[in-house]
Design a protein around this motif. Structure first.
Motif, PDB file in Angstrom:
ATOM      1  N   LYS A 841       0.780  -1.530  -0.348  1.00 46.91           N
ATOM      2  CA  LYS A 841       0.272  -0.163  -0.086  1.00 46.91           C
ATOM      3  C   LYS A 841       1.111   1.245  -0.461  1.00 46.91           C
ATOM      4  N   VAL A 842       2.224   1.251   1.313  1.00 43.28           N
ATOM      5  CA  VAL A 842       2.608   2.206   0.824  1.00 43.28           C
ATOM      6  C   VAL A 842       3.505   2.663  -0.406  1.00 43.28           C
ATOM      7  N   MET A 843       4.406   1.424  -0.941  1.00 39.43           N
ATOM      8  CA  MET A 843       4.644   1.584  -2.464  1.00 39.43           C
ATOM      9  C   MET A 843       3.485   1.848  -3.442  1.00 39.43           C
ATOM     10  N   ALA A 844       2.063   1.567  -3.080  1.00 45.78           N
ATOM     11  CA  ALA A 844       1.601   2.328  -4.062  1.00 45.78           C
ATOM     12  C   ALA A 844       1.455   3.727  -4.243  1.00 45.78           C
ATOM     13  N   GLU A 845       1.104   4.195  -2.964  1.00 46.82           N
ATOM     14  CA  GLU A 845       0.677   5.670  -2.666  1.00 46.82           C
ATOM     15  C   GLU A 845       1.669   6.740  -3.034  1.00 46.82           C
ATOM     16  N   ALA A 846       3.141   6.397  -2.882  1.00 47.89           N
ATOM     17  CA  ALA A 846       3.969   6.991  -3.057  1.00 47.89           C
ATOM     18  C   ALA A 846       4.284   7.099  -4.772  1.00 47.89           C
ATOM     19  N   ASP A 874      12.992  11.037  -7.135  1.00 47.74           N
ATOM     20  CA  ASP A 874      12.521   9.027  -7.331  1.00 47.74           C
ATOM     21  C   ASP A 874      13.539   9.141  -6.384  1.00 47.74           C
ATOM     22  N   LEU A 875      15.081   9.144  -5.860  1.00 49.00           N
ATOM     23  CA  LEU A 875      15.893   8.956  -5.890  1.00 49.00           C
ATOM     24  C   LEU A 875      15.024   9.160  -4.482  1.00 49.00           C
ATOM     25  N   GLU A 876      14.340  10.709  -3.903  1.00 48.84           N
ATOM     26  CA  GLU A 876      14.582  10.413  -2.283  1.00 48.84           C
ATOM     27  C   GLU A 876      13.012   9.881  -1.474  1.00 48.84           C
ATOM     28  N   PHE A 877      11.898   9.336  -2.550  1.00 47.59           N
ATOM     29  CA  PHE A 877      10.688   8.776  -3.175  1.00 47.59           C
ATOM     30  C   PHE A 877      10.950   6.861  -2.225  1.00 47.59           C
ATOM     31  N   ILE A 878      11.832   6.741  -3.167  1.00 49.43           N
ATOM     32  CA  ILE A 878      12.383   5.105  -3.074  1.00 49.43           C
ATOM     33  C   ILE A 878      12.943   5.088  -1.656  1.00 49.43           C
ATOM     34  N   ALA A 879      14.418   6.119  -1.091  1.00 51.74           N
ATOM     35  CA  ALA A 879      14.663   5.807   0.275  1.00 51.74           C
ATOM     36  C   ALA A 879      13.522   6.279   1.099  1.00 51.74           C
ATOM     37  N   ARG A 892      22.081   2.349  13.016  1.00 50.20           N
ATOM     38  CA  ARG A 892      21.644   3.658  13.363  1.00 50.20           C
ATOM     39  C   ARG A 892      20.555   4.142  12.337  1.00 50.20           C
ATOM     40  N   ARG A 893      19.366   5.284  13.103  1.00 51.09           N
ATOM     41  CA  ARG A 893      18.804   4.962  12.135  1.00 51.09           C
ATOM     42  C   ARG A 893      19.852   6.834  10.634  1.00 51.09           C
ATOM     43  N   ALA A 894      19.549   6.951   9.932  1.00 52.64           N
ATOM     44  CA  ALA A 894      19.659   7.244   8.658  1.00 52.64           C
ATOM     45  C   ALA A 894      18.424   8.540   8.316  1.00 52.64           C
ATOM     46  N   THR A 895      18.976   9.590   8.320  1.00 55.17           N
ATOM     47  CA  THR A 895      17.968  10.430   7.680  1.00 55.17           C
ATOM     48  C   THR A 895      18.683  10.568   6.299  1.00 55.17           C
ATOM     49  N   GLY A 896      19.544  11.314   5.839  1.00 53.65           N
ATOM     50  CA  GLY A 896      20.309  11.144   4.320  1.00 53.65           C
ATOM     51  C   GLY A 896      19.688   9.951   3.632  1.00 53.65           C
ATOM     52  N   THR A 897      19.802  11.087   2.391  1.00 54.04           N
ATOM     53  CA  THR A 897      19.080   9.864   0.875  1.00 54.04           C
ATOM     54  C   THR A 897      20.192   9.412   1.244  1.00 54.04           C
ATOM     55  N   GLN A 973      17.865   8.051 -16.811  1.00 51.08           N
ATOM     56  CA  GLN A 973      16.636   6.599 -17.370  1.00 51.08           C
ATOM     57  C   GLN A 973      16.639   5.774 -16.205  1.00 51.08           C
ATOM     58  N   LYS A 974      18.380   5.046 -16.271  1.00 48.34           N
ATOM     59  CA  LYS A 974      18.843   4.141 -15.801  1.00 48.34           C
ATOM     60  C   LYS A 974      17.459   4.532 -13.813  1.00 48.34           C
ATOM     61  N   VAL A 975      17.419   5.711 -13.558  1.00 50.99           N
ATOM     62  CA  VAL A 975      16.347   5.820 -12.018  1.00 50.99           C
ATOM     63  C   VAL A 975      15.613   5.595 -12.425  1.00 50.99           C
ATOM     64  N   ARG A 976      14.293   5.753 -13.418  1.00 54.03           N
ATOM     65  CA  ARG A 976      13.119   5.221 -13.690  1.00 54.03           C
ATOM     66  C   ARG A 976      12.974   4.437 -13.723  1.00 54.03           C
ATOM     67  N   LYS A 977      13.744   3.724 -14.257  1.00 58.57           N
ATOM     68  CA  LYS A 977      13.645   2.087 -14.393  1.00 58.57           C
ATOM     69  C   LYS A 977      12.989   1.302 -13.265  1.00 58.57           C
ATOM     70  N   ASP A 978      14.822   1.860 -12.727  1.00 55.16           N
ATOM     71  CA  ASP A 978      14.758   1.691 -10.763  1.00 55.16           C
ATOM     72  C   ASP A 978      13.833   1.683  -9.904  1.00 55.16           C
ATOM     73  N   PHE A 979      13.106   3.102 -10.256  1.00 52.05           N
ATOM     74  CA  PHE A 979      11.707   3.067  -9.365  1.00 52.05           C
ATOM     75  C   PHE A 979      10.810   2.480  -9.796  1.00 52.05           C
ATOM     76  N   ASP A 980      10.860   2.464 -11.130  1.00 53.80           N
ATOM     77  CA  ASP A 980       9.329   1.383 -11.725  1.00 53.80           C
ATOM     78  C   ASP A 980       9.770   0.324 -11.111  1.00 53.80           C
ATOM     79  N   LEU A 981      10.788  -0.314 -11.120  1.00 49.73           N
ATOM     80  CA  LEU A 981      11.047  -2.010 -10.366  1.00 49.73           C
ATOM     81  C   LEU A 981      10.632  -2.077  -9.582  1.00 49.73           C
ATOM     82  N   LEU A 982      11.429  -0.794  -8.468  1.00 46.29           N
ATOM     83  CA  LEU A 982      10.719  -0.585  -6.810  1.00 46.29           C
ATOM     84  C   LEU A 982       9.300  -0.800  -5.943  1.00 46.29           C
ATOM     85  N   LEU A 983       8.845   0.188  -6.926  1.00 48.42           N
ATOM     86  CA  LEU A 983       7.783   0.820  -6.424  1.00 48.42           C
ATOM     87  C   LEU A 983       6.245   0.416  -6.950  1.00 48.42           C
ATOM     88  N   ARG A 984       6.319  -0.301  -8.707  1.00 49.96           N
ATOM     89  CA  ARG A 984       5.326  -0.400  -9.070  1.00 49.96           C
ATOM     90  C   ARG A 984       5.582  -2.220  -9.164  1.00 49.96           C
TER      91      ARG A 984
END
Length: 988
Positions: A841-846, A874-879, A892-897, A973-984
């Motif tokens: 659900k999180v990935m779909a909404e993102a 795209d990178l920030e959303f993935i993170a 330890r908790r990280a905040t940096g992308t 183009q690579k990032v968008r491909k990876d974005f689709d792979l990871l979130l869609r």
């Protein structure tokens, strides 16, 4: 024990044991001279001394050599053998202390007359002089101790004479001393020791330089109108007491010529008149002289107060390269008048000649003048300790420090030996062979040849360092061509030269530069400033021409000059530093944002002169220490806010320069910009809290925490970033209102305080804006209150927050406020992010959010790196999705992308995908940091400043702009491909 005490009383051992072996010029003559002194000692009933001198041993050999090499010491011992006899009972150190006490006592003796005091001072000084010389030649005292002893002796004699004269004036009714038993205290008579006296570096036969002032409002002054005449008369008598030759000799030759305008001013000058003179008419050589100024006698407290008043004149707030030219011209004048040729030994002036003492002093003093305004530890009087401090600060090398310190003391020893021969104020080595041999042997050399070799080597070493500092200047006009800007008509050859340098509109450039020469700006109204700018112009135009957008660079530089109040400092600074001139050209040609900063605030350029700038990392500790120093003290609220703006503006500039110069990478720059925001916003919050409490008091148990969101939270700020914040507060459960004159309920109190913080940070003042604040990420966004109770925040995040709000929370970081509350908030954020969620659900909404952003805010072009498909969002959303979906490796908790992408769980992102995402982020960050550093507006692909394109290639390590653009396109183009792979794909 009793036997030792008895032996000490009898004094059978001479207490100065030589560590150095001296060889006389003529051994038989030397022995005869020692025998003659022994005979005089016998006649004057110094039996133990006579017996001792008639004996044999190392001490007798040493003394015979000394008396053969130094006619002055031989004659002094013959006249007063009792000086030597005292050394059976006291060490040199103890005897000098006794003499100092006797000098102090002489001035306080009721019955002493002026002539009596003159006799006593001369006798005490003569004895001390002999002892100091013997200890120096014996190696009992290092040269640093010798010069201190000589200076202390001069201080004591001057103090005694001053106290006598003050008491005499008091007894005659001319003054009314508040403390007759301590005449100088609150007397208002100020005597500053200058030069070597001020620095505790007096030489053996030195004059003493004094500058005399007085405070007409001091308690001791009975008639302020008569004070100038009174204190000038006392000063004249002081000189006579110290300087006049009598049958007992003299105390110290005294020079008063370092006072302001000595040809037309009285011997003693009122402090207000002196301060007005220095502020309005003081010369750079006088500033250099004041480095060593020290109250040596009279009203010491008033002297210290005067020097504190004078500090802004001596120690300029901004680094002072204009002084170098003046000080160097003084050096050239000395060479012209004193004869400055090849390095020689015979007849060489140890003080003023090439490679001499004065060059070492100038080497240190000019660096002190340049940097002492910002670094108080560079304001010392003594030459060698200051060489150490300059090296510690990075202004000079360790080699320069060690070499110059070693040769300084060697040359001072040579100077002392020259003067010990006949007690003459000379600094020149003898011209004859015997004279040179005498000096060599006094210094412990076997012969003149060995000394000459060491002396010449010392001068060459000093000359090498001095020449590196002063005598190499940039060749300002080399290879530039004809440049004439006089008259109203363009010179054809000049137009051709400008075209050759890269200017598209040479006639316009001629018109701009003619405006400089006609003094149309304040910065060029003085003749000296115009001369400096004329000298600088060829190098300036050449540097601007190399930016490949030369016309714009000159126009920006012209705007910069138009806003400057004065220019000599800047022109001298650029003339002295070719690298700085090149950087200025780069900024003007390629970085309009930085150009705007130095146009508004030209003194930020000062920071570039700090040698440590490119080696010291601008980390949190570095920035925190500098901020604390910059806002320290009891300051008004508005002053604190202005100083925060000044500090942030300067440090943004300096962080940016480090990035331009390649001394920090883009990730480090992001952390530095973020740390700077943390520190300055927290300082603003503390100022707001204190100011708000003055009117409204405080809430019981009230605390505040600032939660940094967005790029501040992830420590990825750029030079142009806004700041996203949430203000959270807490207080005692039963607190109903604040305790001030205007009490407020807690919610109203913290809302008002937050509005005050927004104003404190974002309202424009004369010093600009600190940061633009954005509080829309708070619970309920713009509809909710600007301040949120921590419990409400917790409840909202756990019960009502949307997915995008939890994604934003993935970058949240406490950046200021109460430490305990910050810790509580951080703990809560970590807990909220760890709550179980439906990952699909999180990935779909993102994914849907990203599509909506793309539809509502489409990218302008490929260079809209944030919004472009496969860009930063795209990178920030993935993170962020990975954080809230639990797809980040433990740790330890990280905040940096960047860190989150590098720690994506293996079952979420394969190694190759992780690497692609991380590489993409590095590229985007590099481009974004550099573009935001240089430009205030959007990046226009068809209008890229050539200088900026060069910087982008340098930061990405790519060969040309076409390759960079192709690489950027491929990466997105690579990032968008990876974005689709990871979130869609994964949500299914």
């Amino acid at each position: 024990m009793a036997a030792r005490a008895a032996a000490k009383r009898v004094g059978t051992n001479w207490l100065l044991q030589p560590a150095a072996k001296l060889v006389p010029l003529d051994p038989s003559r030397a022995r005869r001279e020692l025998s003659e002194i022994a005979s005089v000692a016998q006649e004057e009933e110094f039996a133990r001394l006579a017996k001792f001198l008639a004996g044999t041993g190392a001490v007798q050999d040493f003394l015979s050599a000394v008396f053969d090499l130094s006619p002055f010491l031989r004659d002094a011992a013959r006249r007063r053998p009792g000086i030597l006899d005292k050394l059976f009972d006291e060490t040199v150190e103890a005897r000098l202390a006794s003499i100092g006490a006797a000098i102090d006592k002489a001035a306080r003796t009721e019955a002493v007359t002026e002539s009596g005091l003159m006799m006593e001072l001369r006798q005490w000084k003569a004895e001390a002089h002999v002892l100091i010389a013997l200890a120096d030649l014996a190696g009992e005292a290092e040269t640093a101790v010798t010069v201190r002893r000589l200076s202390d002796l001069a201080d004591a004699c001057t103090r005694a004479a001053v106290d006598f004269l003050l008491r005499d004036a008091h007894e005659q009714g001319k003054l009314k001393l508040p403390h007759p038993e301590h005449p100088s205290r609150q007397s208002g008579w100020i005597l500053l020791g200058m030069g070597k006296l001020g620095a505790h570096e007096l030489n053996f036969s030195s004059d003493i330089d004094l500058v005399v002032f007085f405070d007409p409002e001091a308690p001791a002054v009975t008639d302020p109108l008569d004070a100038t005449e009174l204190f000038s008369r006392l000063t004249r008598r002081l000189v006579r007491i110290l300087q006049d030759r009598t049958e007992h000799g003299y105390v110290f030759r005294t020079d008063l010529r370092l006072r302001p305008d000595p040809g037309s001013t009285p011997l003693a000058i009122p402090v207000d008149a002196a301060l007005r003179y220095y502020e309005a008419r003081g010369q750079n050589w006088e500033r250099a002289a004041m480095i060593k100024a020290r109250p040596v006698a009279g009203d010491i407290a008033a002297g210290d107060a005067f020097l504190r008043e004078l500090q802004p004149y001596v120690w300029r707030k901004y680094m002072d390269y204009a002084a170098i030219a003046d000080v160097h011209s003084i050096k050239r004048q000395i060479h012209a008048h004193k004869g400055h040729g090849e390095i020689a030994v015979k007849g060489h002036n140890v003080k003023l000649g090439r490679g001499g003492i004065r060059e070492i002093e100038f080497f240190a003093q000019t660096q002190q003048l340049i940097a002492g305004g910002r670094f108080p530890d560079l304001r010392g009087r003594e030459t060698v300790p200051m060489l150490g401090q300059l090296a510690a600060r990075g202004w000079i090398t360790a080699d320069a420090r060690d070499t110059l310190a070693r040769q300084y003391w060697f040359l001072r020893r040579v100077e002392h030996a020259i003067q010990m021969v006949a007690d003459e104020q000379t600094h020149t080595l003898p011209e004859d062979d015997e004279g040179l041999e005498r000096i060599a042997r006094m210094l412990g050399f076997a012969d003149a040849a060995g000394f000459s070799e060491a002396f010449r080597a010392a001068l060459h070493q000093v000359e090498r360092h001095y020449a590196a500092l002063f005598e190499t200047a940039p060749e300002l006009s080399a290879g530039v061509g004809n440049l004439v800007f006089t008259g109203d008509v363009d010179d054809p050859d000049t137009l051709q030269t400008l075209s050759g340098l890269g200017f598209q509109r040479p006639s316009d450039i001629c018109r701009v530069i003619r405006g400089w020469h006609f003094g149309r700006y304040r910065v060029t109204q003085s003749a000296e400033a115009r001369e400096r700018l004329t000298e600088l112009a060829p190098a300036l135009l050449k540097a601007f021409g190399q930016t490949r957008r030369a016309d714009e660079a000159v126009i920006r530089f012209d705007e910069f000059l138009a806003g400057l109040p004065a220019g000599i400092q800047l022109f001298s600074l650029l003339q002295s530093n070719p690298a700085l001139l090149k950087l200025m050209a780069t900024i003007m040609g390629a970085a309009p944002r930085l150009a705007a900063i130095i146009t508004r605030r030209p003194h930020v350029f000062d920071g570039l002169l700090d040698p440590a700038l490119l080696t010291e990392l601008p980390d949190r500790a570095y920035l925190s220490a500098r901020l604390a120093a910059f806002i320290e003290g009891d300051r008004a609220y508005e002053d604190v806010l202005d100083r925060l703006r000044i500090f942030a503006s300067e440090q943004k500039f300096l962080i940016g320069v480090r990035l331009l110069a390649g001394s920090i990478d883009p990730a480090r720059a992001g952390r530095a910009f973020s740390d700077l925001a943390d520190l300055t916003i927290d300082a603003a919050l503390q100022a707001v809290i204190a100011e708000f409490a003055l009117r409204h008091g405080r809430i019981a148990g009230g605390t505040v925490a600032l939660l940094g969101m967005g790029k501040l939270g992830s420590r990825e700020l750029t030079a142009g970033s806004d700041v996203d914040l949430i203000l959270l507060y807490d207080h005692d459960a039963d607190a109903e209102e604040s305790d001030g004159d205007k009490p407020l309920a807690p919610s109203h109190y913290y809302s008002r305080m937050t509005q005050r913080l927004i104003s404190a940070v974002s309202a424009p003042t004369a010093e600009g804006v600190l940061y633009e604040l954005d509080l829309r990420l708070r619970p309920s966004g713009n509809k909710g209150p600007v301040a949120t109770h921590v419990d409400a925040f917790k409840k909202y995040q756990r019960q009502d927050a949307w997915t995008w709000e939890h994604m934003a929370l993935a970058r949240a970081r406490a950046i200021g406020g109460d430490q305990a509350l910050c810790t509580e908030v951080e703990t809560e954020v970590t807990a909220v992010l760890a709550l179980p969620r439906d990952a699909a659900k999180v990935m779909a909404e993102a994914f849907e959010m990203r599509a909506m952003i793309e539809k509502e805010k489409p990218p302008r072009d490929l260079w809209d790196i944030k919004l472009v498909s496969g860009g930063l969002i795209d990178l920030e959303f993935i993170a962020q999705v990975a954080v809230i979906a639990g797809q980040v490796e433990a740790g330890r908790r990280a905040t940096g992308t960047a860190e989150i992408l590098s720690r994506l769980a293996p079952d979420f992102a394969e190694t190759q995908v992780r690497r692609e995402l991380c590489d993409a982020y590095v590229l985007y960050l590099a481009l974004t940091q550099m573009i935001r550093l240089c430009l205030t507006g959007a990046f226009e692909r068809d209008d890229v400043p050539p200088g900026l394109s060069d910087l982008l290639l340098a930061v990405t390590d790519l060969p040309d702009f076409g390759v960079l653009e192709a690489h950027l396109k491929e990466t997105s183009q690579k990032v968008r491909k990876d974005f689709d792979l990871l979130l869609r794909a994964k949500r299914a």
